[in-house]
Design a protein around this motif. Structure first.
Motif, short mmCIF file in Angstrom:
data_model
loop_
_atom_site.label_atom_id
_atom_site.label_comp_id
_atom_site.label_asym_id
_atom_site.label_seq_id
_atom_site.Cartn_x
_atom_site.Cartn_y
_atom_site.Cartn_z
N MET A 279 0.85 -1.20 0.00
CA MET A 279 0.00 0.00 0.00
C MET A 279 0.88 1.24 0.00
O MET A 279 1.95 1.26 0.59
N SER A 280 0.39 2.29 -0.68
CA SER A 280 1.11 3.56 -0.70
C SER A 280 0.17 4.68 -0.28
O SER A 280 -1.03 4.63 -0.55
N LEU A 281 0.73 5.68 0.36
CA LEU A 281 -0.05 6.82 0.82
C LEU A 281 0.03 7.92 -0.23
O LEU A 281 1.12 8.33 -0.63
N GLU A 282 -1.12 8.39 -0.68
CA GLU A 282 -1.18 9.40 -1.73
C GLU A 282 -1.84 10.67 -1.19
O GLU A 282 -2.83 10.59 -0.44
N LYS A 283 -1.30 11.83 -1.60
CA LYS A 283 -1.87 13.12 -1.24
C LYS A 283 -2.09 13.93 -2.51
O LYS A 283 -1.18 14.04 -3.34
N THR A 284 -3.28 14.50 -2.68
CA THR A 284 -3.56 15.28 -3.88
C THR A 284 -4.81 16.13 -3.67
O THR A 284 -5.52 15.96 -2.67
N PHE B 194 -5.20 9.29 0.83
CA PHE B 194 -5.79 7.96 0.79
C PHE B 194 -4.72 6.89 0.59
O PHE B 194 -3.64 7.15 0.06
N LEU B 195 -5.06 5.69 1.03
CA LEU B 195 -4.18 4.53 0.90
C LEU B 195 -4.55 3.78 -0.37
O LEU B 195 -5.71 3.37 -0.54
N ARG B 196 -3.60 3.61 -1.25
CA ARG B 196 -3.83 2.87 -2.49
C ARG B 196 -3.59 1.39 -2.24
O ARG B 196 -2.56 0.98 -1.70
N LYS B 197 -4.56 0.55 -2.60
CA LYS B 197 -4.43 -0.88 -2.44
C LYS B 197 -3.80 -1.48 -3.70
O LYS B 197 -4.11 -1.08 -4.82
N SER B 198 -2.94 -2.45 -3.52
CA SER B 198 -2.28 -3.09 -4.65
C SER B 198 -3.20 -4.11 -5.33
O SER B 198 -3.04 -4.41 -6.50
N SER B 199 -4.18 -4.62 -4.61
CA SER B 199 -5.11 -5.59 -5.18
C SER B 199 -6.29 -4.85 -5.79
O SER B 199 -6.28 -3.65 -5.97
N GLY B 200 -7.35 -5.58 -6.11
CA GLY B 200 -8.54 -4.97 -6.68
C GLY B 200 -9.46 -4.35 -5.65
O GLY B 200 -10.55 -3.88 -6.00
N ALA B 201 -9.05 -4.32 -4.39
CA ALA B 201 -9.88 -3.76 -3.33
C ALA B 201 -9.92 -2.24 -3.44
O ALA B 201 -9.08 -1.61 -4.07
N LEU B 202 -10.95 -1.66 -2.83
CA LEU B 202 -11.09 -0.21 -2.83
C LEU B 202 -9.95 0.46 -2.06
O LEU B 202 -9.48 -0.06 -1.05
#
Length: 247
Positions: free
Chosen positions: A1-6, A61-69
């Motif tokens: 998972m990666s943390l994204e800011k925008t 938000f936390l980006r999921k590597s799988s197909g999950a939200l």
């Protein structure tokens, strides 16, 4: 998972549970993103009432590597969408902007310029006296951004310049204008006046404030609306739901 800011515009909200929502956002840096906002429906939830349709926010938000939200963790309100004078055309125009962003962009495909223009369009809809022209200019801009803007300079069959030429038709399946010599007789009802063509060119290239000041005649506006609606429906492969309210 990666943390994204925008920065993001909220373009769709869907209930997920008694307390949570799925939030679809058009972000400046990451394109269209859907994320689960846990507790978003609570009055004193973690997002401090920032999540509202067409609001502009700074999100984390936390980006999921799988197909999950993805998981929305923070949303700081920058501005809400509140048109002055309770103009229905302005309100419906804002909803239409959200529908176009949702239907004509792909998940994870960033368009920073389109994001900036969408924010400016929502700002103009809140105070502008001609919301229908503001909306139409955004339609042309999003078509250009996704590579679907029709050609308004030359016949798409023979390449002839159409400047001041009579009998020009708009043929959406050909990607733009067709001269009278190349057009089929059954397409005569799609003829478009030279003055309307010039307006389309100006609106597709002018900045938002200039485009909003254009004042087409009722006949020209009907032609403009016919051409732009046809192009939007062709690109979207359906008729947008909000179009019925923008008459």
């Amino acid at each position: 998972m990666s943390l994204e800011k925008t920065d993001a515009i909220i373009i769709r909200l869907a209930d997920f549970s008694e307390s949570s929502r799925v939030v679809t956002m058009f972000t400046r840096d990451l394109g269209k993103v859907s994320a689960l906002a846990k507790g978003a429906k609570q009055l004193k939830g973690p997002f401090d009432a920032a999540i509202d349709l067409l609001s502009t926010c700074r999100v984390v938000f936390l980006r999921k590597s799988s197909g999950a939200l993805d998981i929305l963790t923070e949303a700081q309100l920058v501005k809400r969408f509140k048109p002055e004078g309770k103009s229905l055309h302005a309100v419906y125009g804002g909803y239409y902007v959200a529908e176009l962003l949702g239907g004509l962009t792909e998940d994870g495909d960033p368009h920073p310029r389109l994001f900036d223009e969408a924010v400016q369009t929502l700002d103009r809809l809140q105070s502008d006296a001609q919301p229908l022209m503001v909306v139409m200019r955004f339609e042309l801009l999003i078509l250009r951004e996704i590579g679907q803007l029709p050609e308004f300079d030359a016949c798409q069959v023979c390449g002839r310049d159409v400047e001041s030429t009579r009998g020009i038709r708009f043929w959406v399946s050909q990607g733009g204008l067709v001269c009278s010599e190349c057009g089929r007789p059954e397409y005569e009802h799609t003829e478009i006046a030279p003055g309307t063509i010039q307006l389309l060119r100006r609106m597709a290239t002018a900045d938002g404030s200039l485009a909003a000041r254009l004042a087409p005649s009722p006949a020209q506006y009907r032609e403009l609306r016919r051409v732009v609606t046809s192009a939007i429906c062709h690109a979207m492969e359906r008729r947008p739901k909000m179009l019925r309210y923008l008459k």
